[in-house]
Design an enzyme around this catalytic site. Structure first.
Site, PDB file in Angstrom:
ATOM      1  N   HIS A 162       0.837  -1.190   0.030  1.00  0.00           N
ATOM      2  CA  HIS A 162       0.072   0.107  -0.120  1.00  0.00           C
ATOM      3  C   HIS A 162       0.785   1.088  -0.045  1.00  0.00           C
ATOM      4  CE1 HIS A 162      -3.570   2.192   0.081  1.00  0.00           C
ATOM      5  NE2 HIS A 162      -4.519   1.214   0.939  1.00  0.00           N
ATOM      6  N   ASP A 380      -7.918 -11.582 -18.264  1.00  0.00           N
ATOM      7  CA  ASP A 380      -7.551 -12.655 -18.918  1.00  0.00           C
ATOM      8  C   ASP A 380      -6.268 -13.135 -19.523  1.00  0.00           C
ATOM      9  OD1 ASP A 380      -7.908 -14.899 -20.750  1.00  0.00           O
ATOM     10  OD2 ASP A 380      -9.302 -14.277 -22.238  1.00  0.00           O
TER      11      ASP A 380
END
Length: 443
Positions: A162, A380
């Site tokens: 983060h 994908d």
């Protein structure tokens, strides 16, 4: 059934091409400096999809899949070069191409065992153990774990620090990685490139003295539940939450306000008091600023805002109005002022105000993080789109994480409350009117 994961391989993946010398020092921006030292943990599940042409990926061999993932990951790190570096100090990253951890694992169950009735604690089996503790000891900025199921399915766990990335940056990294994997067999795939201008507009401070608002760890036992709001129920909820001031609530506003309302009712019942409540939420501000940042801007370009209510009789539409008002106010405050030295002044003041409220024991606090509208279900890698994408909740006080459902129109919510509050929350009739408790991902 006891889930057992066996790590079968661990490698260090480095960028496919060396980072140029003039890019070897990457400056954090001021907003990066505010973030907690935790990892953002995502898991993408892929089924053994028979619709993919077997000639493209013969029999879904683990070795073939892993080779494609590692090669494309290396290429992606050359574009997202700060992620392959190491923290230098509180204002910069040394982009030394040191690399990221890549783990391969096998699990002793079928993917359907996980997706039929998902539980939050199961997700940690598909993430590197190094990131599970509140203050991870690893110096890597990204860790990846690819886990193969007996059924031929797989899970890709991606953990990004983060310190460098918000939800939008993390999703951009995964999307770029997936596009790079597809590009190995299709030359017309456009790969996303990150834009690195945040620090030039919102520079870091060497003498950093802003205290990020403290979101206390839960005291005592917490419980996490998963609820799904389907599109038809969200439409009905939006209609119920509408008012003359906010005639068209967003999906997020309607769902967040309902969860907030039910959490307030549960907390007040247990405490037997009309305690004020505050909802804290992170918001992507890339397109809110003047001039706006591009969508592909790299870093933590988010702000935190808090919405409050002291109503004795909680009304759904009033919570929506308060949420909208606070969002618009923070956008107005930040829009033209988050630039140069003025950024430090305004961020300091806003965080001081918010921090005082969050530190109070006399206010009920609840924290929301929304991942909706990020294109994770388009990731994908060459064997079809994911069956399920989810995030493992972080150990903050009362975190609520919102994700899109696979069709893009519903919302999945991971809700963490105290054991006592959850016992009342999960039986709230209004909640159950609009949300389904932990339905199968496979339906």
């Amino acid at each position: 059934m006891e889930i057992k994961v066996e790590i079968i391989n661990r490698e260090l993946i480095k960028p496919s091409s060396p980072t140029p010398h003039h890019l070897r020092c990457f400056d954090l921006c001021l907003l990066d400096q505010l973030q907690p030292k935790v990892f953002i943990p995502l898991v993408l599940f892929y089924s053994n999809n028979s619709t993919v042409n077997p000639s493209d990926l013969p029999h879904f061999k683990a070795a073939d899949i892993s080779h494609r993932l590692k090669t494309s990951l290396s290429e992606t790190l050359s574009r997202f070069y700060p992620l392959a570096g190491r923290v230098k100090d509180n204002v910069s990253i040394e982009c030394n191409d040191a690399g990221i951890d890549y783990l391969e694992a096998r699990v002793n169950c079928s993917q359907s065992d996980i997706l039929e009735r998902p539980e939050q604690k199961m997700l940690y089996h598909f993430l590197p153990k190094e990131i599970v503790c509140p203050q991870p000891s690893t110096e890597r900025l990204v860790l990846v774990q690819v886990t193969f199921f007996d059924c031929g399915g797989m899970a890709i766990g991606v953990c990004v620090s983060h310190m460098l990335a918000d939800a939008a940056t993390t999703c951009m990294f995964i999307d770029s990685w997936a596009r790079a994997a597809l590009a190995t067999r299709a030359s017309d795939i456009a790969v996303l490139l990150p834009e690195f201008s945040a620090a030039s507009r919102i520079p870091p401070r060497i003498e950093f003295n802003i205290r990020s608002p403290s979101r206390r760890l839960g005291n005592g036992t917490t419980v996490t539940r998963r609820y799904v709001f389907h599109a038809s129920n969200i439409a009905a909820l939006k209609a119920k939450a509408a008012s003359t001031k906010v005639p068209q609530p967003t999906r997020i506003e309607a769902v967040s306000s309902l969860i907030w309302k039910c959490a307030i009712i549960a907390s007040r019942s247990n405490h037997r008091s009309l305690m004020p409540s505050m909802l804290t939420q992170m918001m992507n501000i890339r397109e809110k600023l003047v001039p706006p940042f591009p969508k592909n801007a790299f870093g933590n370009l988010v702000c935190t805002f808090g919405a409050q209510t002291t109503e004795s009789e909680i009304q759904l539409h009033n919570l929506v109005i308060e949420l909208r008002k606070r969002k618009e106010a923070i956008c107005e405050d930040y829009a033209t002022k988050l630039y140069g030295d003025e950024a430090f002044s305004i961020v300091s003041e806003k965080f001081k105000q918010l921090g005082n409220l969050l530190a109070s024991k006399d206010i009920h606090n609840i924290f929301f993080s929304s991942w909706c509208r990020n294109p994770l279900y388009d990731a994908d890698f060459g064997w079809g789109k994911p069956t399920w994408v989810t995030v493992a909740t972080m150990v903050l006080n009362n975190p609520i994480v919102l994700m899109d459902t696979r069709d893009g129109s519903g919302i999945e919510a991971w809700i963490t409350l105290s054991e006592e509050d959850m016992a009342l929350f999960e039986h709230d009739k209004e909640l159950l009117e609009f949300a389904s408790f932990n339905p199968s991902v496979l339906n």
